[in-house]
Design an enzyme around this catalytic site. Structure first.
Site, PDB file in Angstrom:
ATOM      1  N   THR A  46     -49.580 -80.699 -20.758  1.00 30.90           N
ATOM      2  CA  THR A  46     -49.071 -80.524 -19.400  1.00 30.90           C
ATOM      3  C   THR A  46     -47.551 -80.504 -19.414  1.00 30.90           C
ATOM      4  O   THR A  46     -46.923 -81.358 -20.041  1.00 30.90           O
ATOM      5  CB  THR A  46     -49.527 -81.595 -18.385  1.00 30.90           C
ATOM      6  N   ASP A  74     -45.821 -81.267 -17.068  1.00 28.89           N
ATOM      7  CA  ASP A  74     -45.343 -82.392 -16.265  1.00 28.89           C
ATOM      8  C   ASP A  74     -45.079 -83.650 -17.096  1.00 28.89           C
ATOM      9  O   ASP A  74     -44.421 -84.580 -16.624  1.00 28.89           O
ATOM     10  CB  ASP A  74     -46.355 -82.720 -15.155  1.00 28.89           C
TER      11      ASP A  74
END
Ligand code: F6P
Length: 419
Positions: free
Chosen positions: A142, A144
């Protein structure tokens, strides 16, 4: 006992290196034909399993699979689709088992972030709850960077590098223009709840590059008066200021500055638009001319400027997932374990899926400067190694030479299933 086939799928927002993990999974499985039969890739993630849309990766050449290592995005298609609990939607689980049985699938590799690891965890429970044995391993991914336990998440290092590079370059631009034109440049970056990508913008400035930066983190409530005072101070001192704003920044009312309305299948708000909001606040209060940009998909697709560290780790996670599976481990996810910042040293570990699913790792307070607008030395020590090294793709006719899979599906054996 017959050799079981494997199911591999990509899930959630894609990255510039998720295909490097796919490459790691498929190449490693090909090295163990005595343990794993064919790797079937789900067309659009878990949806491919539910709809029995299974791509036969054995029909892709070794060269094509190798080229996945330098090709961005999800070569087999991804999805935002969250399995409900067994009690809420038993039919979906029964369908998965039906499909896995029909195609002799005994291994399940799911490449994604927190929500996707939740799917992987639920599938790992199938053995106990529905009597179908399944070796189930998550593959972390990810941009993020918010999965717990692992030092970092494949995909993040490359976005971090893209944002740090872009902020440095755009700041050079603004510095040239600021005496008669633009004084504030605002770049909006991804990171729905966690400010890791925004923090990476802080790497644009260092001992040799005195760039005036202001970072707006989702972890710090937006305080308009303090923000304007900071911008004004920097413009007065340096002639200009560069701002990194996370799409996840929230105002005092707890609402996203960038809420565009609507949610995705995971229930997440659709974000985008914090940069113009912030730029207008500056213009209205201080009158400074601005430019703003939303890095959006450009940041997570930018394979041309990927971090070599990130590419290597993404590949290693795919490889380790298969190795864990063939050693009999299930309901786990390989992780990156850091043993030293400088030189950066790491090795592969693993975590239980139950400890990973749905847990979000935010920026710790000690990574954010006291005024709330910058990164600390500890944060720099953490981030710096993750953007190290270049791993340029091959170029053809002046453009990156990426691979497209044939995506040939195997014949369906079951009735249609609608989701
Ligand atoms: O998966 C993470 C992420 O890249 C977030 O940072 C971003 O908010 C989101 O995905 C965008 O999702 P989508 O591509 O589904 O709009």
């Amino acid at each position: 006992m017959s050799i079981k086939n494997a199911f591999y799928a990509q899930s959630g927002g894609v990255t510039s290196v998720i295909n490097a993990s796919a490459c790691g999974v498929i190449q490693t499985a090909r090295q163990h034909p005595d343990k794993i039969g064919t790797v079937y890739a789900g067309f659009n993630g878990i949806i491919g399993a539910l709809k029995e849309e299974l791509i036969d990766t054995s029909l892709e050449s070794d060269a094509a699979i190798a080229a996945l290592r330098h090709t961005p995005a999800g070569a087999f298609g991804s999805c935002r689709y969250k399995l409900k609990s067994l009690e809420q939607n038993k039919a979906e689980y029964e369908r998965l088992i039906e499909v896995f049985k029909a195609h002799n699938i005994g291994y399940f590799f799911y490449n994604g972030g927190g929500d996707s690891q939740d799917t992987a965890y639920k599938v790992s429970q199938l053995g106990d709850q529905m009597g179908y044995p399944m070796v189930c391993v998550g593959v972390p991914k990810t941009v993020d960077n918010d999965l717990p336990i692992t030092d970092t998440c494949p995909g993040f290092g490359s976005v971090a590098k893209y944002i740090a590079v872009s902020m440095r370059e755009a700041s050079f631009d603004v510095a040239s223009m600021c005496s008669t034109s633009t004084k504030v440049f605002v770049l909006e970056v991804m990171g729905r709840h966690a400010g890791w990508i925004a923090a990476a913008g802080g790497l644009a400035a260092d001992a040799d590059n005195d760039i005036p930066l202001v970072i707006l983190f989702p972890e710090v409530k937006f305080d308009q008066a303090k923000f304007l005072a900071k911008i004004d101070e920097k413009v007065k001192k340096h002639g200009y200021c560069s701002v990194v704003v996370s799409e996840g920044v929230k105002g005092a009312d707890g609402k996203f500055l960038a809420e565009a309305g609507g949610t995705d299948a995971f229930g997440h708000a659709q974000l985008g638009g914090a940069a113009p909001v912030v730029a207008n606040i500056v213009k209205e209060a201080l009158g400074y001319k601005y430019h703003w940009a939303v890095a959006d998909y450009l940041q997570r697709a930018a394979r041309h400027i990927a971090s070599k560290t990130d590419v290597d780790q993404a590949y290693a996670m795919g490889k380790a997932a298969v190795e864990l599976a063939i050693s009999g481990r299930s309901a786990v996810m390989p992780t990156i374990v850091r043993t030293s910042d400088s030189p950066y040293q790491w090795h592969v570990g693993h975590a239980e899926l139950k400890d990973v699913a749905n847990v979000e790792k935010m920026m710790p307070a000690e990574f954010i400067s006291e005024d709330g607008f910058g990164i600390t030395e500890a944060c720099r020590r953490y981030l710096q190694p993750l953007i190290m090294g270049e791993d340029y793709p091959p170029y053809k006719n002046g453009l990156p030479d990426y691979v497209t899979m044939k995506k040939q599906m195997i014949a369906k054996k079951l009735a249609e299933f609608s989701i």
